[in-house]
Design a protein around this motif. Structure first.
Motif, PDB file in Angstrom:
ATOM      1  N   SER A  95       0.842  -1.193   0.000  1.00  0.00           N
ATOM      2  CA  SER A  95       0.000   0.000   0.000  1.00  0.00           C
ATOM      3  C   SER A  95       0.877   1.244   0.000  1.00  0.00           C
ATOM      4  CB  SER A  95      -0.925   0.016   1.224  1.00  0.00           C
ATOM      5  OG  SER A  95      -0.172   0.070   2.418  1.00  0.00           O
ATOM      6  N   VAL A  96       0.287   2.356  -0.394  1.00  0.00           N
ATOM      7  CA  VAL A  96       0.963   3.652  -0.346  1.00  0.00           C
ATOM      8  C   VAL A  96      -0.034   4.698   0.132  1.00  0.00           C
ATOM      9  CG1 VAL A  96       2.600   3.105  -2.200  1.00  0.00           C
ATOM     10  CG2 VAL A  96       0.424   4.246  -2.757  1.00  0.00           C
ATOM     11  N   PHE A  97       0.509   5.792   0.623  1.00  0.00           N
ATOM     12  CA  PHE A  97      -0.298   6.941   1.013  1.00  0.00           C
ATOM     13  C   PHE A  97       0.298   8.181   0.378  1.00  0.00           C
ATOM     14  CE2 PHE A  97      -0.789  10.593   3.936  1.00  0.00           C
ATOM     15  CZ  PHE A  97      -2.159  10.755   3.847  1.00  0.00           C
ATOM     16  N   VAL A  98      -0.551   8.961  -0.291  1.00  0.00           N
ATOM     17  CA  VAL A  98      -0.107  10.209  -0.907  1.00  0.00           C
ATOM     18  C   VAL A  98      -0.892  11.343  -0.271  1.00  0.00           C
ATOM     19  CG1 VAL A  98       0.173  11.508  -3.045  1.00  0.00           C
ATOM     20  CG2 VAL A  98       0.388   9.014  -3.074  1.00  0.00           C
ATOM     21  N   PRO A  99      -0.233  12.214   0.478  1.00  0.00           N
ATOM     22  CA  PRO A  99      -0.959  13.303   1.147  1.00  0.00           C
ATOM     23  C   PRO A  99      -1.407  14.363   0.154  1.00  0.00           C
ATOM     24  CG  PRO A  99       1.394  13.549   1.495  1.00  0.00           C
ATOM     25  CD  PRO A  99       1.212  12.236   0.776  1.00  0.00           C
ATOM     26  N   TYR A 100      -2.519  15.009   0.484  1.00  0.00           N
ATOM     27  CA  TYR A 100      -2.971  16.145  -0.300  1.00  0.00           C
ATOM     28  C   TYR A 100      -2.157  17.385   0.069  1.00  0.00           C
ATOM     29  CZ  TYR A 100      -7.215  13.598  -1.664  1.00  0.00           C
ATOM     30  OH  TYR A 100      -8.100  12.685  -2.184  1.00  0.00           O
ATOM     31  N   ALA A 101      -1.853  18.195  -0.927  1.00  0.00           N
ATOM     32  CA  ALA A 101      -1.258  19.495  -0.661  1.00  0.00           C
ATOM     33  C   ALA A 101      -2.279  20.350   0.087  1.00  0.00           C
ATOM     34  CB  ALA A 101      -0.843  20.171  -1.965  1.00  0.00           C
ATOM     35  N   MET A 104       2.843   5.040  -7.944  1.00  0.00           N
ATOM     36  CA  MET A 104       3.729   4.753  -6.820  1.00  0.00           C
ATOM     37  C   MET A 104       3.545   3.333  -6.314  1.00  0.00           C
ATOM     38  SD  MET A 104       3.533   8.269  -4.559  1.00  0.00           S
ATOM     39  CE  MET A 104       4.287   7.451  -3.155  1.00  0.00           C
ATOM     40  N   LEU A 105       2.275   2.883  -6.247  1.00  0.00           N
ATOM     41  CA  LEU A 105       1.989   1.537  -5.758  1.00  0.00           C
ATOM     42  C   LEU A 105       2.551   0.483  -6.708  1.00  0.00           C
ATOM     43  CD1 LEU A 105       0.607  -0.268  -3.661  1.00  0.00           C
ATOM     44  CD2 LEU A 105      -1.511  -0.034  -4.980  1.00  0.00           C
ATOM     45  N   LEU A 106       2.384   0.699  -8.001  1.00  0.00           N
ATOM     46  CA  LEU A 106       2.913  -0.258  -8.976  1.00  0.00           C
ATOM     47  C   LEU A 106       4.431  -0.323  -8.896  1.00  0.00           C
ATOM     48  CD1 LEU A 106       0.643   0.548 -12.062  1.00  0.00           C
ATOM     49  CD2 LEU A 106       0.444  -1.373 -10.480  1.00  0.00           C
ATOM     50  N   GLU A 107       5.070   0.832  -8.759  1.00  0.00           N
ATOM     51  CA  GLU A 107       6.530   0.850  -8.661  1.00  0.00           C
ATOM     52  C   GLU A 107       6.999   0.158  -7.384  1.00  0.00           C
ATOM     53  OE1 GLU A 107      10.261   4.053  -8.635  1.00  0.00           O
ATOM     54  OE2 GLU A 107       8.202   4.753  -8.919  1.00  0.00           O
ATOM     55  N   LYS A 108       6.331   0.444  -6.274  1.00  0.00           N
ATOM     56  CA  LYS A 108       6.718  -0.151  -4.993  1.00  0.00           C
ATOM     57  C   LYS A 108       6.552  -1.664  -5.000  1.00  0.00           C
ATOM     58  CE  LYS A 108       5.426  -0.276  -0.100  1.00  0.00           C
ATOM     59  NZ  LYS A 108       4.473   0.199   0.936  1.00  0.00           N
ATOM     60  N   SER A 109       5.452  -2.142  -5.572  1.00  0.00           N
ATOM     61  CA  SER A 109       5.128  -3.573  -5.536  1.00  0.00           C
ATOM     62  C   SER A 109       5.800  -4.373  -6.641  1.00  0.00           C
ATOM     63  CB  SER A 109       3.614  -3.762  -5.634  1.00  0.00           C
ATOM     64  OG  SER A 109       3.126  -3.289  -6.884  1.00  0.00           O
ATOM     65  N   GLY A 136      -0.502  -3.876 -16.533  1.00  0.00           N
ATOM     66  CA  GLY A 136      -1.239  -4.873 -17.300  1.00  0.00           C
ATOM     67  C   GLY A 136      -1.684  -6.069 -16.480  1.00  0.00           C
ATOM     68  N   ASP A 137      -1.119  -6.230 -15.287  1.00  0.00           N
ATOM     69  CA  ASP A 137      -1.507  -7.340 -14.418  1.00  0.00           C
ATOM     70  C   ASP A 137      -2.622  -6.967 -13.441  1.00  0.00           C
ATOM     71  OD1 ASP A 137       0.369  -9.064 -15.553  1.00  0.00           O
ATOM     72  OD2 ASP A 137       1.958  -8.382 -14.197  1.00  0.00           O
ATOM     73  N   ILE A 138      -3.018  -5.701 -13.465  1.00  0.00           N
ATOM     74  CA  ILE A 138      -4.101  -5.243 -12.597  1.00  0.00           C
ATOM     75  C   ILE A 138      -5.420  -5.347 -13.343  1.00  0.00           C
ATOM     76  CG2 ILE A 138      -5.000  -3.337 -11.212  1.00  0.00           C
ATOM     77  CD1 ILE A 138      -2.343  -4.432 -10.206  1.00  0.00           C
ATOM     78  N   GLY A 139      -6.369  -6.055 -12.756  1.00  0.00           N
ATOM     79  CA  GLY A 139      -7.647  -6.249 -13.433  1.00  0.00           C
ATOM     80  C   GLY A 139      -8.577  -5.064 -13.328  1.00  0.00           C
ATOM     81  N   VAL A 140      -8.497  -4.337 -12.213  1.00  0.00           N
ATOM     82  CA  VAL A 140      -9.449  -3.243 -11.993  1.00  0.00           C
ATOM     83  C   VAL A 140      -8.950  -2.354 -10.854  1.00  0.00           C
ATOM     84  CG1 VAL A 140     -10.886  -4.488 -10.307  1.00  0.00           C
ATOM     85  CG2 VAL A 140     -11.940  -2.737 -11.768  1.00  0.00           C
ATOM     86  N   ILE A 141      -9.345  -1.095 -10.912  1.00  0.00           N
ATOM     87  CA  ILE A 141      -9.135  -0.156  -9.817  1.00  0.00           C
ATOM     88  C   ILE A 141     -10.491   0.192  -9.215  1.00  0.00           C
ATOM     89  CG2 ILE A 141      -8.426   2.202  -9.187  1.00  0.00           C
ATOM     90  CD1 ILE A 141      -6.402   2.086 -11.476  1.00  0.00           C
TER      91      ILE A 141
END
Length: 375
Positions: free
Chosen positions: A42-48, A85-90, A95-100
């Protein structure tokens, strides 16, 4: 592929921007829509701060404004960054993600009027990530007469199946609003919003300190709560309403702010009072449960507030622990949930139930966005 899942497993990303307005959580799960494999990614991205204030300005809008569309695109761009960020971290390819599962940001919630509004731009998220997106999770339930919230109970129950804890059990989420899921050995779920969670305390701290959180409950712990404010707070008719029931982030805001202002509290005493109101609302909800839970497990940002967690244990008289002791990620549960719900949409499985939102029959929900069009 597992037993009972003829259609196999899907790797999904779930995303959540909660009523605390802190930022975007994104998490990976694998699911067939019934069973779950948590991937602990998982990742967390704060709002400005500027975006946070622009989003706050959208609260209470019963219909979209021109400026709201700009805010929706801006917050969606933060979601795009979170996905990348999540894809890079994991190390998982898009293409391997079926859905968001994309929840967006709730800005208005009044199910009694048939209205619930979440802003965001799902087709933009689909286009920029190249991944199909399911959004608009609450609309079908509200249209069918339900509360549209909470939606996490079916995910809480899916996770709890393998937790090995004594039933009945309560899963409590403390975000901007607090909500509870009651799980027993039978298949029936009961859930509802308890009352204000972190929202009132966060707003109080932002207004008085410039920091939008009472870190670890330190301010509340150093203050003295005003018991009369709490007593008057509990006179709100919401607490006597039989669930299922839900709240908007701003419900009770004017009332609570007025009570605290009238009491002329300093920063720490105000923090303690507002934290006590959060706890009191949750404890009041026990009156609506079929039986007292054997234990409570807490997810969401509120579980980091040591003062709130301690007070909950004292007032409930049972063990109150973070869901992390179950090897769940308490910061990612809500995000994971929307990945799970997105797959349930693809599988034509219901997201909400009579006991969770008051809808008359189990209700499917969500809309699929693949680049330009929704399905």
């Amino acid at each position: 592929m597992t037993d009972g899942s003829p259609k196999g497993w899907i790797t999904a990303i779930g995303m959540m921007s909660g009523t605390s307005l802190d930022g975007v959580d994104a998490a990976l799960i694998e699911t067939d829509g019934i069973n779950v494999r948590r991937l602990d990614q998982s990742v967390f991205v704060p709002y400005a701060p500027e975006l946070r204030e622009n989003m706050r300005a959208c609260f209470g809008n019963r219909s979209a404004t021109n400026s709201e569309h700009v805010v929706a695109d801006d917050l969606t761009q933060v979601h795009v960054c979170a996905v990348n960020m999540l894809l890079e971290k994991s190390g998982v390819a898009a293409g391997d993600i079926g859905v968001i599962g994309f929840h967006g940001q709730t800005v208005f919630h009044e199910p009694a009027s048939g209205l619930t509004r979440q802003i965001g731009t799902p087709h933009m998220l689909a286009e920029k990530t190249g991944i199909p997106v399911v959004a608009d999770f609450r609309l079908a339930d509200v249209a069918a007469g339900g509360e549209g919230a909470p939606l996490a109970p079916v995910y809480h129950a899916a996770l709890m199946k393998s937790a090995g804890v004594e039933m009945p059990v309560a899963v409590l989420n403390i975000g901007g609003v607090s909500n509870v899921t009651y799980i027993d050995t039978n298949e029936e779920l009961l859930a509802f919003d308890c009352g204000p969670g972190n929202a009132r305390l966060d707003d109080w701290m932002l207004r008085h300190t410039g920091n939008p959180v009472d870190l670890n409950g330190a301010a509340a712990a150093s203050g003295n709560g005003d018991p009369m404010v709490e007593v008057k707070f509990l006179e709100d008719p919401y607490f006597d309403r039989v669930p299922p029931k839900s709240l908007d982030r701003e419900d009770m805001a004017a009332r609570i702010d007025g009570l605290v202002t009238e009491a002329k509290l300093n920063v720490s005493d105000g923090a303690a009072t507002l934290a006590n109101c959060t706890v009191a609302a949750i404890v009041a909800g026990v009156n609506h449960l079929p039986a007292a839970p054997k234990s409570w497990f807490v997810c969401g940002g509120g579980r980091h507030n040591t003062y709130v967690m301690t007070k909950l244990g004292e007032r409930l008289g049972v063990r109150v622990r973070s869901v992390d002791v179950l090897n769940w990620d308490g910061d990612a549960v809500e995000a994971e949930c929307f990945g799970f719900l997105a797959v349930r949409h693809l599988r034509d499985l219901p997201l909400s139930f009579p006991g969770t939102t008051g809808v008359s029959a189990p209700c499917c929900g969500g809309r699929l966005y693949t680049t330009q069009k929704a399905a």
